[in-house]
Scaffold this motif. Sequence first.
Motif, PDB file in Angstrom:
ATOM      1  N   ASP A 113      17.242   4.853 -12.334  1.00 20.12           N
ATOM      2  CA  ASP A 113      16.611   4.902 -13.654  1.00 20.12           C
ATOM      3  C   ASP A 113      17.694   4.466 -14.651  1.00 20.12           C
ATOM      4  O   ASP A 113      18.645   5.199 -14.904  1.00 20.12           O
ATOM      5  N   LYS A 166      18.170  -4.792 -22.524  1.00 16.59           N
ATOM      6  CA  LYS A 166      16.898  -4.364 -21.923  1.00 16.59           C
ATOM      7  C   LYS A 166      16.576  -2.932 -22.324  1.00 16.59           C
ATOM      8  O   LYS A 166      17.467  -2.105 -22.451  1.00 16.59           O
ATOM      9  N   HIS A 204      14.604   1.068 -17.866  1.00 14.75           N
ATOM     10  CA  HIS A 204      13.793   0.527 -16.780  1.00 14.75           C
ATOM     11  C   HIS A 204      14.248   1.129 -15.453  1.00 14.75           C
ATOM     12  O   HIS A 204      15.261   1.827 -15.385  1.00 14.75           O
ATOM     13  N   GLN A 221      10.131  -8.894 -11.392  1.00 16.64           N
ATOM     14  CA  GLN A 221       9.554  -7.742 -12.071  1.00 16.64           C
ATOM     15  C   GLN A 221       8.280  -7.341 -11.355  1.00 16.64           C
ATOM     16  O   GLN A 221       7.486  -8.189 -10.946  1.00 16.64           O
ATOM     17  N   PHE A 236       5.088  -3.960 -10.993  1.00 14.34           N
ATOM     18  CA  PHE A 236       4.274  -3.072 -11.808  1.00 14.34           C
ATOM     19  C   PHE A 236       5.137  -1.995 -12.476  1.00 14.34           C
ATOM     20  O   PHE A 236       6.052  -1.461 -11.842  1.00 14.34           O
ATOM     21  N   PRO A 237       4.833  -1.645 -13.720  1.00 18.42           N
ATOM     22  CA  PRO A 237       5.560  -0.554 -14.386  1.00 18.42           C
ATOM     23  C   PRO A 237       5.324   0.774 -13.667  1.00 18.42           C
ATOM     24  O   PRO A 237       4.320   0.964 -12.993  1.00 18.42           O
ATOM     25  N   ARG A 272       5.684   4.966 -14.533  1.00 16.33           N
ATOM     26  CA  ARG A 272       5.938   6.007 -15.531  1.00 16.33           C
ATOM     27  C   ARG A 272       6.318   5.419 -16.889  1.00 16.33           C
ATOM     28  O   ARG A 272       7.201   5.900 -17.582  1.00 16.33           O
ATOM     29  N   GLY A 273       5.649   4.307 -17.261  1.00 14.02           N
ATOM     30  CA  GLY A 273       5.879   3.689 -18.561  1.00 14.02           C
ATOM     31  C   GLY A 273       7.148   2.860 -18.650  1.00 14.02           C
ATOM     32  O   GLY A 273       7.518   2.409 -19.729  1.00 14.02           O
ATOM     33  N   LYS A 274       7.817   2.645 -17.533  1.00 14.57           N
ATOM     34  CA  LYS A 274       9.048   1.860 -17.530  1.00 14.57           C
ATOM     35  C   LYS A 274       8.858   0.607 -16.678  1.00 14.57           C
ATOM     36  O   LYS A 274       8.202   0.645 -15.645  1.00 14.57           O
ATOM     37  N   ALA A 275       9.460  -0.472 -17.133  1.00  8.99           N
ATOM     38  CA  ALA A 275       9.440  -1.701 -16.341  1.00  8.99           C
ATOM     39  C   ALA A 275      10.181  -1.463 -15.025  1.00  8.99           C
ATOM     40  O   ALA A 275      11.112  -0.661 -14.966  1.00  8.99           O
ATOM     41  N   VAL A 276       9.753  -2.147 -13.989  1.00  3.66           N
ATOM     42  CA  VAL A 276      10.409  -2.053 -12.684  1.00  3.66           C
ATOM     43  C   VAL A 276      10.946  -3.428 -12.323  1.00  3.66           C
ATOM     44  O   VAL A 276      10.206  -4.410 -12.300  1.00  3.66           O
ATOM     45  N   TYR A 277      12.248  -3.495 -12.079  1.00  8.36           N
ATOM     46  CA  TYR A 277      12.899  -4.726 -11.650  1.00  8.36           C
ATOM     47  C   TYR A 277      13.412  -4.519 -10.232  1.00  8.36           C
ATOM     48  O   TYR A 277      13.992  -3.483  -9.924  1.00  8.36           O
TER      49      TYR A 277
END
Length: 121
Positions: A25, A32, A35, A69, A71-72, A74-79
């Motif tokens: 996290d 950025k 994320h 990238q 799907f998000p 918990r409201g955070k972008a996932v990389y």
Amino acid sequence: MEKELLQYLLPKELIDNFKLLSLTDVAKTKAKPSHILVKLKEKNIYYPPEGGSSRDYEAKGVSSEITIQDFPLRGKAVYINIQRRSWRHKKTKKIVRNQYNFKADGVKLSKELSDFLKGRD
């Protein structure tokens, strides 16, 4: 248990063929917003073309990371940072890599996220 949890976060092709190195996290930076960063490394298994044998190939190292990238969460972008492997044919010296379909063509999005944004099933 790790694999069971990952099936909810990552495409199946990544879970089957890559090893999880870390899931972090990441706090907000100037570059950025906060994320989630997932780091994966391809397993040392080459899938030769039909009729070929993996014994004809030798591991040749790991390439630099690519980032896509997904799907998000918990409201955070996932990389997802992915390290790909390469192999060399022992006789022809040709460098080869496994072929996957986890990245949409022309964009840095997972295939599943790209299809979702385009409204495809």
